[in-house]
Design an enzyme around this catalytic site. Structure first.
Site, mmCIF file in Angstrom:
data_model
loop_
_atom_site.group_PDB
_atom_site.id
_atom_site.type_symbol
_atom_site.label_atom_id
_atom_site.label_comp_id
_atom_site.label_asym_id
_atom_site.label_seq_id
_atom_site.Cartn_x
_atom_site.Cartn_y
_atom_site.Cartn_z
ATOM 1 N N HIS A 121 -6.451 -11.762 1.660
ATOM 2 C CA HIS A 121 -5.990 -12.451 0.522
ATOM 3 C C HIS A 121 -4.347 -13.460 1.431
ATOM 4 O O HIS A 121 -4.605 -14.177 0.472
ATOM 5 C CB HIS A 121 -6.175 -12.275 -0.631
ATOM 6 C CG HIS A 121 -7.651 -12.040 -1.183
ATOM 7 N ND1 HIS A 121 -7.686 -11.097 -3.065
ATOM 8 C CD2 HIS A 121 -8.552 -12.173 -0.930
ATOM 9 C CE1 HIS A 121 -9.033 -11.331 -3.567
ATOM 10 N NE2 HIS A 121 -9.682 -11.716 -1.706
ATOM 11 N N CYS A 154 4.437 -30.753 6.737
ATOM 12 C CA CYS A 154 4.632 -30.671 7.601
ATOM 13 C C CYS A 154 5.726 -31.174 8.511
ATOM 14 O O CYS A 154 5.588 -32.601 9.103
ATOM 15 C CB CYS A 154 3.629 -30.486 8.232
ATOM 16 S SG CYS A 154 3.749 -29.242 10.165
ATOM 17 N N ASN A 220 -7.376 3.634 -11.397
ATOM 18 C CA ASN A 220 -6.922 2.496 -11.917
ATOM 19 C C ASN A 220 -6.738 1.844 -13.906
ATOM 20 O O ASN A 220 -7.550 3.026 -14.236
ATOM 21 C CB ASN A 220 -8.458 0.810 -11.573
ATOM 22 C CG ASN A 220 -7.990 -0.115 -11.964
ATOM 23 O OD1 ASN A 220 -7.023 -1.207 -11.890
ATOM 24 N ND2 ASN A 220 -9.288 -0.777 -12.524
ATOM 25 N N ILE A 238 -0.486 3.354 -12.986
ATOM 26 C CA ILE A 238 -0.483 3.704 -10.973
ATOM 27 C C ILE A 238 0.798 3.992 -10.248
ATOM 28 O O ILE A 238 0.923 4.468 -9.659
ATOM 29 C CB ILE A 238 -1.035 2.028 -10.627
ATOM 30 C CG1 ILE A 238 -2.309 1.912 -10.678
ATOM 31 C CG2 ILE A 238 -1.210 2.103 -9.364
ATOM 32 C CD1 ILE A 238 -3.017 0.795 -10.313
#
Length: 248
Positions: A121, A154, A220, A238
């Site tokens: 991602h 940019c 999980n 976790i």
């Protein structure tokens, strides 16, 4: 019992593919998206900011996105014991690949070899020009926002800048997908950590690995669609469960 099974599977494995989702970073202070306290669960409108069509067409969406980037908890986040547990798997020579849905680069900051990390991602620590493709560190663009540019263009071509993440409506990088698929096909253990396993293509790596004969361990907090077919399912924090697994 599941912890002992998972420890045995990890000890025997030689080519481990780890797939991580947002759940591994919540203990670092980065909220997930779809969990009970997730960003989109609490504010469905926030999903619009992550949709390419809206981002490109609406300057106000971009201005809000830049404000959100400035305030992101990611900049203060540090790797937690869950991240360090995966580094330990690599240190033992077992890590074949680390496929992450996360955009925070905490795996690399924890010490995993960037060459083993597949960020399907993208990453929010860089920006990319949507016109000329030039990439630059995110911090440079954020400095411009702090200096008063609400939607910095940019500097090379004047195009729209966006974080180097994959937005809704944007194609994933074919090379990254191929790397992830090849890794899943050739591993002997797939360890899924902090992922709902409902978002593809990451979720699709599970059946690919299993079809190739790999064992499956899921860590999980919430149930996933693949729990019933897993060799071991571990619930809980976790940053506590993963170190306990690796310590075995």
């Amino acid at each position: 019992m599941s912890l002992e099974v998972a420890r045995e599977l990890l000890s025997r494995a030689e080519r481990v593919v780890v797939v991580t989702g947002a759940g591994i970073s919540t203990d670092s202070g980065i909220p997930d998206f779809r969990g009970p306290q997730g960003v989109w669960t609490k504010n469905p409108g926030a999903e619009k900011l992550a949709t390419l069509q809206h981002y490109m067409a609406d300057p106000e969406v971009r201005r809000q996105a830049w404000r959100n980037r400035l305030e992101s908890p990611t900049w203060r986040a540090e790797p937690n014991p869950g991240h360090h547990a995966i580094v330990e798997i690599e240190r033992r020579g077992k890590l074949h690949a680390l496929v992450t849905q996360n955009i925070d680069e905490l795996h690399q900051r924890a010490g995993n070899d960037p060459a083993k990390v597949v960020e399907i991602h993208g990453t929010m620590r860089h920006v990319v020009c949507m016109s000329c493709g030039e990439r630059a560190p995110m911090e440079r663009a954020l400095a411009r926002v702090r200096a008063g540019e609400e939607d910095p263009p940019c500097r090379t071509c004047g195009g729209i800048l966006k974080s180097a993440t994959i937005s809704f409506g944007q194609n994933l990088v074919a090379e990254d997908l191929e790397r992830a698929h090849r890794a899943a096909e050739s591993c002997d253990l797939l360890l899924a950590v902090g992922s709902s396993l409902t978002v593809y293509p990451a979720a699709g790596l599970v059946p690919v690995a299993q079809a190739a004969g790999a064992r499956l361990v899921i860590v999980n907090a919430e149930p996933t669609p693949y729990d019933a077919g897993a060799d071991a399912v571990l619930r809980g924090s976790i940053s506590e469960v993963l170190p306990a697994l690796v310590a075995g």
